[in-house]
Scaffold this motif. Structure first.
Motif, PDB file in Angstrom:
ATOM      1  N   ARG A  42      47.613   9.171  25.142  1.00 51.92           N
ATOM      2  CA  ARG A  42      47.796  10.531  25.339  1.00 51.92           C
ATOM      3  C   ARG A  42      49.359  10.727  25.598  1.00 51.92           C
ATOM      4  O   ARG A  42      49.680  10.483  26.466  1.00 51.92           O
ATOM      5  CB  ARG A  42      46.836  10.891  26.601  1.00 51.92           C
ATOM      6  N   ASN A  45      51.915  16.092  28.011  1.00 49.25           N
ATOM      7  CA  ASN A  45      51.458  17.294  28.041  1.00 49.25           C
ATOM      8  C   ASN A  45      50.395  17.596  26.987  1.00 49.25           C
ATOM      9  O   ASN A  45      50.116  18.802  26.670  1.00 49.25           O
ATOM     10  CB  ASN A  45      52.714  18.231  27.522  1.00 49.25           C
ATOM     11  N   VAL A  47      46.617  18.327  25.953  1.00 48.64           N
ATOM     12  CA  VAL A  47      45.536  18.747  26.760  1.00 48.64           C
ATOM     13  C   VAL A  47      44.492  17.839  27.093  1.00 48.64           C
ATOM     14  O   VAL A  47      44.129  16.928  26.247  1.00 48.64           O
ATOM     15  CB  VAL A  47      44.987  20.119  26.199  1.00 48.64           C
ATOM     16  N   LEU A  48      43.731  17.747  28.261  1.00 55.75           N
ATOM     17  CA  LEU A  48      42.766  16.753  28.591  1.00 55.75           C
ATOM     18  C   LEU A  48      41.573  16.940  27.754  1.00 55.75           C
ATOM     19  O   LEU A  48      41.029  15.873  27.370  1.00 55.75           O
ATOM     20  CB  LEU A  48      42.450  17.030  30.143  1.00 55.75           C
ATOM     21  N   GLY A  49      41.218  18.057  27.052  1.00 57.43           N
ATOM     22  CA  GLY A  49      39.961  18.090  26.384  1.00 57.43           C
ATOM     23  C   GLY A  49      39.969  17.427  25.175  1.00 57.43           C
ATOM     24  O   GLY A  49      38.926  17.165  24.475  1.00 57.43           O
ATOM     25  N   SER A  50      41.245  17.346  24.566  1.00 52.74           N
ATOM     26  CA  SER A  50      41.486  16.431  23.314  1.00 52.74           C
ATOM     27  C   SER A  50      41.431  15.266  23.546  1.00 52.74           C
ATOM     28  O   SER A  50      41.184  14.397  22.547  1.00 52.74           O
ATOM     29  CB  SER A  50      42.927  17.001  22.837  1.00 52.74           C
ATOM     30  N   ILE A  51      41.410  14.532  24.885  1.00 55.63           N
ATOM     31  CA  ILE A  51      41.098  12.912  24.807  1.00 55.63           C
ATOM     32  C   ILE A  51      39.634  12.606  23.997  1.00 55.63           C
ATOM     33  O   ILE A  51      39.741  11.710  23.295  1.00 55.63           O
ATOM     34  CB  ILE A  51      41.308  12.625  26.186  1.00 55.63           C
TER      35      ILE A  51
END
Lengths: 134, 134, 134, 134
Positions: A42, A45, A47-51
């Motif tokens: 990751r 910066n 975004v968390l939702g894209s993990i």
């Protein structure tokens, strides 16, 4: 052929380099041919939702051995595989997932990218694949 | 302090180097302080079942800000927190997960290792932490 | 910046006040920037099914750092991210979730509201955000 | 009697006040008699893993209408209800969850606290209950 961690790391590095060039903070996931996680990064910066989306795109590609957006050809309105996207715990049938195909045609893994616009994610995924197959 | 991908990669590299020395094929997961995946590597020949275990150990450490096996002190027979291990979707309260604590005492992430014997996993995790904090 | 419980409570109070004005029985959830629950209130007579929806809207906003309905721009028919809503355990891409952005542009949390019509839920969420940022 | 949000907020406030006195950063969850979330507060610096544990303790109490640790009497070694703690998605049968009983003996809800030592969590939960029933 079995995807090695050295190869997966080379894919992550090539993808991240392209993402830096594009100014995209991407999540990049590399899976083996059986859709199990091999390596992941990751970028700062991203975004968390894209993990989960990056892993999902790679899983979509690995499971069907085609690009993630090509899966949409089967499930889009008018196509025969209605709701295919709900299979396998939820597919991510849009650009950014690519299978990794060896020169003998065997699938050895898949990469999934999420964080930028779909076209950017696809370009980053292609850079990752090229690092292994070019 | 936010854990960077450069720091996470340094942790993965240090952990993998120690694992090579020990002859262990390990899965190594690095999470941020909020237990979201930051970086991951599955060394060649690491068993598939340990992918989730490595992430679970790191998540256990991040969520409780202590080592994964220290969580067992709370839930083991005779301790008061019976079945705590069933919380948060299932904890992994055994050796191999460590929090990453900055010099000011703030938790910045966690690492989880699975693939070897518990003592080996812990040693690999410690090597990963030392890469950042030593 | 870390969202404090005092700030989260102020958000809940402002949201509930607006909901009272609108005659809506709302569920209001405040999450931190990493999508972990910080504070929650179910107003009297709010429907049970909206508890999870309110948290889901806030989670959708926190994970993607935009309003929950803006996520729909990516996954609606004709948009490229088909089935994105199935990621992350199920997104809630409709009005009522808003990120909380500090003056320096950093995301510090998100609020999600469910119980009224979508436009009402959004208005209540905005009132909650304004309590912190106005 | 139906637990109101005003009552739930009074419970949260009383619990938080006791937690401050004890120097504990607690998660406090208030559920209705049907085990649905009514109100929640995560005090600043409370560990993330205890969010789910606090809700779990309250759920354990609400579902069985006794304190969370009293459930352990049924499932502990030697007791007849082997593995009861695996029911209902995983119980939290240790101190910190209390039912809220009206003067007529009817259960109206439950509170769950997690963040301190078990005895502290129980004391905080009792303070929350006392705010409503004392």
């Amino acid at each position: 052929m079995t995807l090695t961690i050295a190869q997966a790391d080379a894919m992550l590095a090539a993808g991240a380099a392209r993402a830096h060039t594009l100014g995209v903070a991407a999540n990049i996931a590399v899976l083996d041919a059986a859709a199990h996680l091999k390596a992941f990064a990751r970028m700062d910066n991203a975004v968390l939702g894209s993990i989960d989306v990056s892993i999902g795109k790679a899983r979509t590609s690995a499971l069907f051995q085609i690009s993630s957006e090509a899966v949409w050809d089967y499930c889009q309105p008018g196509a025969p595989a209605h709701n295919l996207e709900a299979s396998n715990g939820g597919l991510m049938p849009f650009p950014g997932g690519l299978p990794v195909i060896a020169t003998d045609g065997e699938i050895v893994g898949a990469v999934g990218v999420s964080g930028g616009a779909p076209a950017q994610d696809l370009e980053i995924a292609q850079a990752a694949v090229d690092a292994l197959t070019a």
